[in-house]
Design a protein around this motif. Sequence first.
Motif, PDB file in Angstrom:
ATOM      1  N   SER A 187       0.900  -1.126   0.132  1.00 16.96           N
ATOM      2  CA  SER A 187       0.017   0.069   0.028  1.00 16.96           C
ATOM      3  C   SER A 187       0.922   1.353  -0.012  1.00 16.96           C
ATOM      4  O   SER A 187       2.151   1.147   0.310  1.00 16.96           O
ATOM      5  CB  SER A 187      -0.849  -0.015   1.145  1.00 16.96           C
ATOM      6  OG  SER A 187      -0.246  -0.064   2.257  1.00 16.96           O
ATOM      7  N   GLY A 188       0.136   2.207  -0.574  1.00 17.89           N
ATOM      8  CA  GLY A 188       1.111   3.696  -0.332  1.00 17.89           C
ATOM      9  C   GLY A 188       2.149   3.679  -1.427  1.00 17.89           C
ATOM     10  O   GLY A 188       3.169   4.362  -1.033  1.00 17.89           O
ATOM     11  N   LEU A 189       2.169   2.949  -2.389  1.00 13.06           N
ATOM     12  CA  LEU A 189       3.082   2.962  -3.401  1.00 13.06           C
ATOM     13  C   LEU A 189       2.981   4.184  -4.075  1.00 13.06           C
ATOM     14  O   LEU A 189       2.384   5.146  -4.331  1.00 13.06           O
ATOM     15  CB  LEU A 189       2.939   1.787  -4.579  1.00 13.06           C
ATOM     16  CG  LEU A 189       3.208   0.359  -3.902  1.00 13.06           C
ATOM     17  CD1 LEU A 189       2.489  -0.471  -5.144  1.00 13.06           C
ATOM     18  CD2 LEU A 189       4.338   0.053  -3.542  1.00 13.06           C
ATOM     19  N   ARG A 190       4.436   4.773  -4.280  1.00 10.24           N
ATOM     20  CA  ARG A 190       4.640   6.055  -4.748  1.00 10.24           C
ATOM     21  C   ARG A 190       6.205   6.148  -5.184  1.00 10.24           C
ATOM     22  O   ARG A 190       6.841   5.291  -4.850  1.00 10.24           O
ATOM     23  CB  ARG A 190       4.347   7.367  -3.922  1.00 10.24           C
ATOM     24  CG  ARG A 190       5.755   7.126  -2.687  1.00 10.24           C
ATOM     25  CD  ARG A 190       5.086   7.818  -1.251  1.00 10.24           C
ATOM     26  NE  ARG A 190       6.235   7.776  -0.307  1.00 10.24           N
ATOM     27  CZ  ARG A 190       6.538   6.560   0.335  1.00 10.24           C
ATOM     28  NH1 ARG A 190       5.738   5.651   0.178  1.00 10.24           N
ATOM     29  NH2 ARG A 190       7.349   6.374   1.355  1.00 10.24           N
ATOM     30  N   LEU A 191       6.502   7.206  -6.168  1.00 11.88           N
ATOM     31  CA  LEU A 191       7.744   7.338  -6.817  1.00 11.88           C
ATOM     32  C   LEU A 191       8.513   7.687  -5.465  1.00 11.88           C
ATOM     33  O   LEU A 191       8.373   8.445  -4.861  1.00 11.88           O
ATOM     34  CB  LEU A 191       7.826   8.402  -7.865  1.00 11.88           C
ATOM     35  CG  LEU A 191       7.574   8.042  -9.126  1.00 11.88           C
ATOM     36  CD1 LEU A 191       7.635   9.420  -9.978  1.00 11.88           C
ATOM     37  CD2 LEU A 191       8.476   7.065  -9.590  1.00 11.88           C
ATOM     38  N   ALA A 192       9.980   7.010  -5.371  1.00 13.44           N
ATOM     39  CA  ALA A 192      10.803   7.529  -4.209  1.00 13.44           C
ATOM     40  C   ALA A 192      11.730   8.503  -4.719  1.00 13.44           C
ATOM     41  O   ALA A 192      12.121   9.260  -3.833  1.00 13.44           O
ATOM     42  CB  ALA A 192      11.655   6.095  -3.919  1.00 13.44           C
ATOM     43  N   GLU A 193      11.808   8.846  -5.996  1.00 18.10           N
ATOM     44  CA  GLU A 193      12.597   9.957  -6.481  1.00 18.10           C
ATOM     45  C   GLU A 193      12.125  10.184  -7.887  1.00 18.10           C
ATOM     46  O   GLU A 193      11.585   9.502  -8.488  1.00 18.10           O
ATOM     47  CB  GLU A 193      14.011   9.444  -6.459  1.00 18.10           C
ATOM     48  CG  GLU A 193      14.567   8.290  -7.183  1.00 18.10           C
ATOM     49  CD  GLU A 193      15.950   7.985  -6.856  1.00 18.10           C
ATOM     50  OE1 GLU A 193      16.603   7.664  -7.933  1.00 18.10           O
ATOM     51  OE2 GLU A 193      16.407   7.774  -5.908  1.00 18.10           O
ATOM     52  N   PRO A 194      12.338  11.317  -8.359  1.00 21.66           N
ATOM     53  CA  PRO A 194      12.019  11.759  -9.693  1.00 21.66           C
ATOM     54  C   PRO A 194      12.851  10.877 -10.587  1.00 21.66           C
ATOM     55  O   PRO A 194      14.035  10.493 -10.481  1.00 21.66           O
ATOM     56  CB  PRO A 194      12.549  13.240 -10.028  1.00 21.66           C
ATOM     57  CG  PRO A 194      12.654  13.780  -8.344  1.00 21.66           C
ATOM     58  CD  PRO A 194      13.053  12.641  -7.699  1.00 21.66           C
TER      59      PRO A 194
END
Length: 153
Positions: free
Chosen positions: A91-98
């Motif tokens: 859950s809460g998956l998101r890009l860790a860095e650009p």
Amino acid sequence: APTASASTSSPTATTTPTTIATTSTASDEQLAIQAVERYYAEFNKALQTRRTDEFRRTFRAGCIQCSRDADKIDAAAVSGRRFEGGASTASGLRLAEPAKNPTLLYLRGHVSSLPVRVLDASGKVVESDDGGAREGSFLVVKTDGAWFVTGVI
């Protein structure tokens, strides 16, 4: 741990390879997240069925942890072992860095795993793990217009 460190998505996140192909309505980040969710959904199915063909289609061969988990499930099937429990969610998956490379994204999120027991052919518990929660990191690669897991950390 019986299922190593791979985790699975909730049963409701069962996207198919056709839904992760690039479309004009979803961003690459969304498609990469869907690829991770599909990876976990297929991992969960593989634990229960002890068949890894669909699970193996969610990741690239260079993913060491992915291959270890699939190999462990295959070995269980050959030896007559089975898994009880072990369902996991991301859950809460998101890009860790650009993104520096538009075809390789680094995602982070929360991974939760339920307790799992590994039983031998006679039903005796031979391994167990209490499960738990942790932060997870994933490398996801775009190949031929679709996203695949290429690293689980």
